[in-house]
Enzyme design. Structure first.
Site, mmCIF file in Angstrom:
data_model
loop_
_atom_site.group_PDB
_atom_site.id
_atom_site.type_symbol
_atom_site.label_atom_id
_atom_site.label_comp_id
_atom_site.label_asym_id
_atom_site.label_seq_id
_atom_site.Cartn_x
_atom_site.Cartn_y
_atom_site.Cartn_z
ATOM 1 N N ARG A 15 50.003 42.119 50.369
ATOM 2 C CA ARG A 15 49.375 40.801 50.303
ATOM 3 C C ARG A 15 50.404 39.726 49.950
ATOM 4 N NH1 ARG A 15 44.672 42.356 46.108
ATOM 5 N NH2 ARG A 15 46.341 43.762 45.433
ATOM 6 N N LYS A 75 49.978 40.490 42.450
ATOM 7 C CA LYS A 75 49.956 41.521 41.412
ATOM 8 C C LYS A 75 50.873 41.133 40.260
ATOM 9 C CE LYS A 75 47.982 44.811 41.331
ATOM 10 N NZ LYS A 75 46.626 45.004 40.748
ATOM 11 N N TYR A 94 47.222 38.202 39.101
ATOM 12 C CA TYR A 94 46.523 39.264 38.373
ATOM 13 C C TYR A 94 47.505 39.876 37.382
ATOM 14 C CZ TYR A 94 42.734 39.315 41.849
ATOM 15 O OH TYR A 94 41.678 38.975 42.652
ATOM 16 N N HIS A 96 46.052 42.052 34.292
ATOM 17 C CA HIS A 96 45.422 43.249 33.714
ATOM 18 C C HIS A 96 46.229 43.750 32.513
ATOM 19 C CE1 HIS A 96 42.616 43.391 37.059
ATOM 20 N NE2 HIS A 96 43.625 43.348 37.906
ATOM 21 N N GLU A 118 42.101 37.469 36.687
ATOM 22 C CA GLU A 118 40.937 38.298 36.361
ATOM 23 C C GLU A 118 40.120 37.796 35.181
ATOM 24 O OE1 GLU A 118 44.345 40.233 34.076
ATOM 25 O OE2 GLU A 118 44.073 39.312 36.051
ATOM 26 N N SER A 133 37.252 42.515 44.268
ATOM 27 C CA SER A 133 36.260 43.526 43.903
ATOM 28 C C SER A 133 35.396 43.879 45.100
ATOM 29 C CB SER A 133 35.375 43.006 42.751
ATOM 30 O OG SER A 133 36.133 42.837 41.572
ATOM 31 N N VAL A 178 31.781 45.373 42.355
ATOM 32 C CA VAL A 178 32.359 46.572 42.970
ATOM 33 C C VAL A 178 31.273 47.590 43.286
ATOM 34 C CG1 VAL A 178 33.858 48.574 42.596
ATOM 35 C CG2 VAL A 178 34.630 46.296 41.912
ATOM 36 N N LEU A 239 33.678 47.314 34.676
ATOM 37 C CA LEU A 239 34.691 46.349 34.240
ATOM 38 C C LEU A 239 34.205 45.607 33.003
ATOM 39 C CD1 LEU A 239 37.323 44.645 34.803
ATOM 40 C CD2 LEU A 239 35.805 43.036 35.961
ATOM 41 N N VAL A 266 37.904 52.641 40.695
ATOM 42 C CA VAL A 266 38.309 51.284 41.071
ATOM 43 C C VAL A 266 38.794 50.507 39.849
ATOM 44 C CG1 VAL A 266 37.573 49.157 42.230
ATOM 45 C CG2 VAL A 266 36.626 51.346 42.944
ATOM 46 N N ALA A 267 38.415 50.959 38.662
ATOM 47 C CA ALA A 267 38.805 50.270 37.426
ATOM 48 C C ALA A 267 40.148 50.740 36.883
ATOM 49 C CB ALA A 267 37.714 50.478 36.361
ATOM 50 N N VAL A 268 40.915 51.482 37.675
ATOM 51 C CA VAL A 268 42.142 52.091 37.164
ATOM 52 C C VAL A 268 43.156 51.053 36.695
ATOM 53 C CG1 VAL A 268 43.298 52.257 39.411
ATOM 54 C CG2 VAL A 268 43.835 53.914 37.598
ATOM 55 N N ASP A 269 43.159 49.843 37.305
ATOM 56 C CA ASP A 269 44.122 48.843 36.855
ATOM 57 C C ASP A 269 43.697 48.167 35.553
ATOM 58 O OD1 ASP A 269 42.077 47.376 37.936
ATOM 59 O OD2 ASP A 269 43.278 46.327 39.423
ATOM 60 N N GLU A 322 44.787 22.577 41.365
ATOM 61 C CA GLU A 322 44.461 21.872 40.129
ATOM 62 C C GLU A 322 45.561 22.056 39.078
ATOM 63 O OE1 GLU A 322 40.705 21.332 37.008
ATOM 64 O OE2 GLU A 322 40.581 22.794 38.643
#
Length: 375
Positions: A15, A75, A94, A96, A118, A133, A178, A239, A266-269, A322
């Site tokens: 990405r 990331k 992001y 995390h 996030e 998500s 998710v 989450l 999916v919540a591994v990060d 902004e």
């Protein structure tokens, strides 16, 4: 403001944080945009497209970090990038933090301003987490179906079954964005789906809007233990904003699952809601414990970068503009959605869940924002 867009260097992260369209919008507001060479190729955007939009292409990641006042990423920075980050530089990406202490400490030492996608909040939603998500929720079923195949050491079951043969059973833990997308995708493929949540109101809503092959169930340890015995695919979709995810599936529960069951966390990060899940990459996405297949890729949307980049930048661009127009202090004072996005500011942890995760000192973010008001 000088905006920098480095190329993502995390494993198989294709990405990019800004599209040529986003560059045009930034330029309209008078900002300079510097993009690292080939940063957009993985998402289908060439250097020439960025140049046509008004960006300046720089050859290296070092060049981008050196010139930028605000870095926009997808990331979290990885170790190679830590020393490139400058004091007072604004990083919008992001992070995390609560799942990885070395990153948190590195950003504290950098004295940069870290505003995390996030934890930006709009009412009770997380607008910059929602699009990814949605992608990850849908992908969890796509990938889960793949790894249920026998060559991938799964149970060898087709998710939707065929006439005369029952479909696979899918258990989704969590009824948020998710979980909802995962259940919708699994239902569309014909699976027998159960979605769990601790909110009765949320379960009522899901019961109303979901297809007939989706059942709702109150989440509890007892109910989870009962359901995992017959589930073929289990999706962890829990989450807690900015904090480490709770372990809903524990190590001892694997013994109760059938060989070839597939777990997708999916919540591994955010630390993962399946105790045995540890972050994996798209190069080596799975591992097996007790004959149970674990899929724990920490950047799932990176595998579909064209869709993911457009979905993400649709959400992040207004906030990025902004921040660039006003500076982070004024923007966060005037926009209550941005304020909770601040996690680490000039060496201080200003997001309570991150401080609590690693027993670090916590400083109220108002201390920094008040300076802008007084000025």
């Amino acid at each position: 403001m000088i905006i920098g867009v480095p190329k993502e260097i995390k494993n198989n992260e294709n990405r990019v944080a800004l599209t040529p369209s986003g560059v045009v919008e930034m330029k309209k507001h008078g900002h300079e945009v510097y993009v690292q060479a080939t940063a957009g190729l993985g998402s289908g955007f060439s250097d020439e497209e960025f140049q046509s939009a008004g960006a300046t292409i720089l050859p290296t990641i070092e060049d981008v970090y050196a010139i930028a006042e605000m870095i926009i990423k997808v990331k979290e920075p990885i170790e190679y990038e830590y020393d490139l980050i400058k004091e007072d530089q604004l990083l919008f990406t992001y992070f995390h933090f609560a799942s990885y202490e070395p990153l948190t400490k590195a950003m504290i030492e950098s004295k940069a301003v870290c505003l995390a996608y996030e934890t930006v909040e709009k009412g009770r939603s997380l607008p910059l987490l929602v699009p990814m998500s949605e992608v990850a929720g849908r992908m969890s079923i796509q990938e889960g179906a793949k790894y249920l195949e026998k060559p991938e050491q799964g149970r060898g079951i087709l998710l939707g079954g065929v006439p005369g043969v029952k479909p696979a059973k899918v258990l989704v833990l969590g009824g948020g964005v998710v979980g909802t997308q995962a259940a919708k995708m699994a239902a569309g493929m014909g699976a027998d789906v159960t979605i769990m949540d601790i909110s009765l109101d949320r379960l009522r809503y899901l019961d109303d809007v979901m297809a007939a092959n989706v059942k709702t169930m109150m989440s509890s340890e007892y109910n989870i233990r009962q359901e995992i015995k017959t589930a073929d695919l289990i999706v962890g979709a829990v989450l807690i904003p900015g904090a480490k995810a709770p372990h809903l599936v524990t190590r001892d529960m694997l013994k109760e699952m059938r060989p070839g069951t597939v777990l997708v966390d999916v919540a591994v990060d955010q630390g993962g809601c399946i105790e045995t899940c540890k972050p994996t990459t798209h190069n080596e996405p799975t591992f097996i414990i007790d004959d149970v297949v674990h899929y724990c890729v920490a950047n799932m949307p990176g595998a579909v970068p064209y869709t993911s980049t457009l979905a993400l930048t649709n959400a992040t661009l207004p906030y990025a503009i902004e921040l660039a127009n006003k500076g982070w202090k004024k923007a966060c004072n005037e926009n209550p959605q941005l304020k909770p996005g601040l996690n680490v500011v000039k060496g201080d942890v200003v997001y309570k869940a991150v401080a609590e995760a690693f027993d670090l000192p916590y400083v109220a973010v108002e201390q920094y924002l008040q300076e802008e008001v007084e000025a």
